[in-house]
Enzyme design. Structure first.
Site, PDB file in Angstrom:
ATOM      1  N   THR A 278     -27.013 -16.938  -8.322  1.00  0.00           N
ATOM      2  CA  THR A 278     -26.208 -17.154  -6.716  1.00  0.00           C
ATOM      3  C   THR A 278     -28.043 -16.490  -6.499  1.00  0.00           C
ATOM      4  OG1 THR A 278     -24.522 -16.536  -7.058  1.00  0.00           O
ATOM      5  CG2 THR A 278     -25.392 -15.492  -4.766  1.00  0.00           C
ATOM      6  N   PHE A 280     -30.048 -14.108  -3.480  1.00  0.00           N
ATOM      7  CA  PHE A 280     -29.341 -13.263  -1.984  1.00  0.00           C
ATOM      8  C   PHE A 280     -30.741 -13.027  -1.788  1.00  0.00           C
ATOM      9  CE2 PHE A 280     -26.904 -12.248  -5.636  1.00  0.00           C
ATOM     10  CZ  PHE A 280     -25.201 -11.859  -4.873  1.00  0.00           C
TER      11      PHE A 280
END
Length: 377
Positions: A278, A280
């Site tokens: 992921t 960020f």
């Protein structure tokens, strides 16, 4: 003619075209000098459209193809004029005045994240800002508001996952607030199926987690016929399961979240893809450009005309920039208009890159330079 002879003919035509194109660029330079003296803007959309329509009309069935070629020529000429005129003055000054440094630091000030203790966003915050406390908030927009109200130096939000794709809510908030992006972090995400000690695997029916996590573990959920139930955050889902009296539920969360809320881990690594990551980003009200910045983020809209987006994207290619992300999000006006979010590899310290961004800032509606930053992993 055979193929070699045909190619030789093409080479001869190209030899004739090159001097003409160079002559045209030289005239464009003279046009720019004329415009500088008289304060005339570079872009004249009406003039360009008239020329393109005339070209298309005079080329028969090849009209659209030749029109596309002329569009690229015009874009190159306009880029040269922008360089000479020095457009985008406001953006240039903003970038020149930006804070810099070797690495992003919050100087011990709070970092805002969405979720609760044990959330993946908290992991990203701790990796980027080990000396700063993390303040957790219920909603993604609360993170933006914490930064907006100066309650946190920076905010950390997820924007995309290598398996499940974009986090659309995050992009919508980026478009709404137009904060700067000053850093990014790629976090490897390993999901676990967790529940209370008194619940056995065979009893589980419903699994709570964030929609992104449920999507990332879709194959596992389908194989065991579990019902995925959306929750605000993976760690918040773990907290909910730990406090619930239900005996048929589990959560998908990180190992640290399971430990944080006293859950037992029934299955590890249940995500669809082993290398599940992921991304960020770090949002800020102040522009900070890392000395090693290698990624640029932008927002713009394009006119409702055939090829308008194509021509904008061609400008990046013309400058030698690699586009790594293109996200379209609807403008909330009921007209099917769209904003475009773009990530490109590059640095504003490269003169050609800065010239392009300044040119686009003068030409494109809703253009916003979000930042030039370093992405860690």
């Amino acid at each position: 003619m055979d193929l070699l002879e045909l190619r030789n003919e093409i080479d001869k035509v190209d030899d004739e075209l090159v001097p003409l194109l160079l002559r045209r660029m030289d005239i464009s330079r003279q046009v720019a000098e004329y415009k500088v003296k008289r304060g005339i803007p570079v872009l004249n959309e009406q003039r360009e459209q008239e020329v393109l329509d005339l070209v298309a009309a005079g080329c028969g069935e090849q009209g659209e193809a030749v029109k596309t070629i002329f569009s690229a020529i015009m874009d190159a000429s306009r880029a040269l004029q922008h360089k000479i005129i020095g457009g985008g003055e406001a953006l240039r000054k903003n970038i020149e005045n930006a804070a810099g440094g070797r690495s992003l630091t919050a100087d011990g000030e709070p970092i805002a994240c969405q979720g609760v203790e044990g959330a993946y966003s908290g992991k990203a915050a701790n990796a980027l800002f080990p000396d700063s406390p993390v303040d957790f908030h219920k909603r993604f927009e609360d993170v933006f508001e914490a930064v907006n109200q100066n309650k946190a130096k920076y905010g950390i939000i997820p924007v995309e996952n290598s398996t499940a794709g974009s986090v659309h809510e995050s992009y919508d908030l980026i478009m709404k607030y137009r904060f700067y992006v000053v850093g990014a972090y790629d976090l490897k995400v390993e999901h676990c199926l967790c529940t209370r000690d008194d619940i056995e695997f065979e009893s589980i029916e419903n699994v709570y987690s964030h929609p992104q996590a449920l999507s990332q573990c879709g194959i596992f959920l389908k194989n065991f016929d579990f019902t995925g139930i959306n929750y605000s955050n993976t760690a918040a889902a773990a907290k909910f399961v730990s406090e619930s009296e239900k005996t048929n539920i589990a959560a998908i969360c990180s190992e640290s979240a399971a430990k944080q809320y006293g859950l037992k881990i029934i299955r590890r690594g249940i995500q669809n893809v082993a290398n599940n990551t992921t991304r960020f980003i770090v949002i800020s009200k102040e522009l900070v450009i890392d000395d090693d910045a290698q990624k640029i983020s932008l927002i713009f809209s394009a006119p409702h005309r055939t090829g308008s987006l194509y021509r904008v994207l061609g400008r990046f290619s013309m400058t030698g920039l690699n586009l790594t992300k293109l996200e379209s999000r609807p403008v909330a006006n009921g007209k099917f208009d769209y904003f475009f979010y773009v990530d490109i590899l590059g640095s504003v310290r490269e003169e050609s890159t800065l010239d392009l961004l300044c040119a686009l800032s003068d030409e494109l509606p809703e253009f916003t330079f979000l930042g030039n930053y370093f992405e860690k992993s």
